[in-house]
Design a protein around this motif. Structure first.
Motif, PDB file in Angstrom:
ATOM      1  N   THR A  56       0.857  -1.186   0.000  1.00  0.00           N
ATOM      2  CA  THR A  56       0.000   0.000   0.000  1.00  0.00           C
ATOM      3  C   THR A  56       0.888   1.229   0.000  1.00  0.00           C
ATOM      4  OG1 THR A  56      -0.065   0.217   2.418  1.00  0.00           O
ATOM      5  CG2 THR A  56      -1.732  -1.220   1.406  1.00  0.00           C
ATOM      6  N   ASP A  57       0.311   2.390  -0.283  1.00  0.00           N
ATOM      7  CA  ASP A  57       1.097   3.623  -0.215  1.00  0.00           C
ATOM      8  C   ASP A  57       1.622   3.858   1.193  1.00  0.00           C
ATOM      9  OD1 ASP A  57       0.786   4.136  -2.872  1.00  0.00           O
ATOM     10  OD2 ASP A  57      -0.669   5.762  -2.641  1.00  0.00           O
ATOM     11  N   ALA A  58       0.845   3.470   2.187  1.00  0.00           N
ATOM     12  CA  ALA A  58       1.256   3.704   3.573  1.00  0.00           C
ATOM     13  C   ALA A  58       2.470   2.872   3.970  1.00  0.00           C
ATOM     14  CB  ALA A  58       0.098   3.409   4.520  1.00  0.00           C
ATOM     15  N   THR A  59       2.629   1.698   3.353  1.00  0.00           N
ATOM     16  CA  THR A  59       3.743   0.819   3.727  1.00  0.00           C
ATOM     17  C   THR A  59       4.878   0.830   2.711  1.00  0.00           C
ATOM     18  OG1 THR A  59       2.692  -1.078   2.636  1.00  0.00           O
ATOM     19  CG2 THR A  59       2.205  -0.741   4.970  1.00  0.00           C
ATOM     20  N   ALA A  60       4.688   1.513   1.573  1.00  0.00           N
ATOM     21  CA  ALA A  60       5.672   1.454   0.489  1.00  0.00           C
ATOM     22  C   ALA A  60       6.973   2.155   0.848  1.00  0.00           C
ATOM     23  CB  ALA A  60       5.080   2.072  -0.772  1.00  0.00           C
ATOM     24  N   ARG A  61       8.069   1.504   0.493  1.00  0.00           N
ATOM     25  CA  ARG A  61       9.398   2.085   0.671  1.00  0.00           C
ATOM     26  C   ARG A  61      10.245   1.778  -0.557  1.00  0.00           C
ATOM     27  NH1 ARG A  61      11.441   0.635   6.870  1.00  0.00           N
ATOM     28  NH2 ARG A  61       9.883   1.904   7.984  1.00  0.00           N
ATOM     29  N   LEU A  62      10.958   2.777  -1.042  1.00  0.00           N
ATOM     30  CA  LEU A  62      11.934   2.585  -2.106  1.00  0.00           C
ATOM     31  C   LEU A  62      13.300   2.430  -1.451  1.00  0.00           C
ATOM     32  CD1 LEU A  62      12.764   2.645  -5.153  1.00  0.00           C
ATOM     33  CD2 LEU A  62      13.112   5.121  -4.835  1.00  0.00           C
ATOM     34  N   TYR A  63      13.866   1.221  -1.552  1.00  0.00           N
ATOM     35  CA  TYR A  63      15.160   0.942  -0.935  1.00  0.00           C
ATOM     36  C   TYR A  63      16.287   1.094  -1.943  1.00  0.00           C
ATOM     37  CZ  TYR A  63      13.076  -0.915   3.333  1.00  0.00           C
ATOM     38  OH  TYR A  63      12.409  -1.044   4.518  1.00  0.00           O
ATOM     39  N   PHE A  64      17.416   1.594  -1.455  1.00  0.00           N
ATOM     40  CA  PHE A  64      18.634   1.652  -2.252  1.00  0.00           C
ATOM     41  C   PHE A  64      19.782   1.148  -1.382  1.00  0.00           C
ATOM     42  CE2 PHE A  64      17.619   5.745  -0.416  1.00  0.00           C
ATOM     43  CZ  PHE A  64      18.803   6.234   0.133  1.00  0.00           C
ATOM     44  N   GLY A  65      20.708   0.421  -2.008  1.00  0.00           N
ATOM     45  CA  GLY A  65      21.732  -0.260  -1.240  1.00  0.00           C
ATOM     46  C   GLY A  65      23.132   0.260  -1.489  1.00  0.00           C
TER      47      GLY A  65
END
Length: 319
Positions: free
Chosen positions: A290-299
């Motif tokens: 959901t938008d509330a739980t979305a995260r864009l991860y970068f490593g």
């Protein structure tokens, strides 16, 4: 790191389509409209989930992917001691706090610049490149297989597809919106073609949802990963610190591309993890249903040669 030459990118562009691929978009295909969604703000709110964690191998983490429904995290890296162009990879399963839970070995697959994960009930399916071209270490097809801990797969043992005419294929999975992206070489440069995930899983690539040439990023800086989320595509670039952790020398940058508008709409030079030793940008993926739980991860990869470690940071502000 994805820094092979343009000449190398186009090697094998005329390869035969694998059985199961029902359609091949041409390099001139135009981008098609996707339902408009929110996008992550490149300089917005965020944080980190872990820092300097070991993986199942000692090499640099190249990529990672989340199986969101099952709360699983997977990373991809070159297998130690096998040669840069062998295509032999190590996959690691991690807890969301960075504890190693399992591993798989893939022989003859590629470089793992990008991998994807897809939940089918309680099973995690992994998407990777496969059928390595040993002249450049990159895959010429894509494949999908269930995660099985302590298993070794060969390229010949998996079902594979070549839905596009170019080489150097890497996949990305948008779990939230049910799409598969394939990044591949074309005469225009690197192109991204988007398919329905369920259809692609069944070997049906006859319908292209969107197709666009990757925009120019920073000249001379290594491309390090990409991700899809809704109507946007995200890119990640950066080069390891040249010998010392001087933030003034950092060049790791996040980019956001609007697929429908056909242009870059946001970018941000990040200093996240600027105290890390080595600090090479590596991998990008989205977590959340959901938008509330979305995260864009970068490593980032960190540490010294022979003992590289993994680090994950994120953005979670949608606009």
């Amino acid at each position: 790191m994805d820094n092979i030459s343009r000449r190398g990118l186009l090697t094998g562009a005329g390869a035969v389509v694998a059985a199961g691929a029902l359609g091949v978009p041409t390099a001139s295909a135009r981008s098609l409209a996707l339902p408009t969604t929110k996008r992550f703000a490149m300089g917005g709110d965020g944080g980190e989930i872990f820092r300097h964690k070991p993986l199942a191998d000692v090499t640099v983490m190249q990529s990672f992917a989340f199986d969101t429904p099952n709360n699983r995290l997977f990373t991809g890296q070159l297998r130690a001691g096998r040669g840069a162009n062998s295509g032999d990879l190590t996959l690691t399963q991690l807890s969301l706090t960075g504890t190693v839970l399992g591993r798989m070995y893939l022989n003859g697959f590629g470089h793992a610049v990008s991998i994807g994960a897809q939940a089918v009930g309680s099973t995690s399916y992994i998407w990777t490149e496969t059928d390595v071209d040993t002249t450049n270490g990159r895959g010429r097809q894509i494949c999908r297989f269930p995660w099985r801990n302590d298993t070794t797969l060969t390229s010949a043992s998996v079902t594979k597809w070549k839905p596009v005419t170019g080489g150097v294929l890497t996949p990305a999975v948008d779990q939230r919106y049910g799409r598969l992206g394939v990044r591949h070489a074309s005469p225009e440069g690197m192109r991204i073609t988007v398919y329905d995930l369920a259809a692609a899983s069944a070997g049906n690539y006859s319908t292209v949802l969107a197709s666009f040439v990757q925009p120019a990023l920073t000249a001379g800086v290594a491309f390090q990963g990409w991700a899809l989320y809704g109507s946007y595509c995200y890119f990640w670039e950066g080069t390891a610190y040249p010998g010392d952790p001087d933030p003034a020398k950092a060049n790791s940058k996040l980019w956001c591309y609007d697929i429908n508008a056909g242009k870059i709409v946001d970018s941000f030079l990040t200093l996240a993890g600027n105290s890390l030793t080595y600090r090479e940008a590596e991998g990008m993926a989205v977590y959340g249903s959901t938008d509330a739980t979305a995260r864009l991860y970068f490593g980032f990869a960190s540490g010294v040669g022979g003992d590289r470690r993994a680090n994950l940071f994120y953005r979670n502000e949608l606009v």
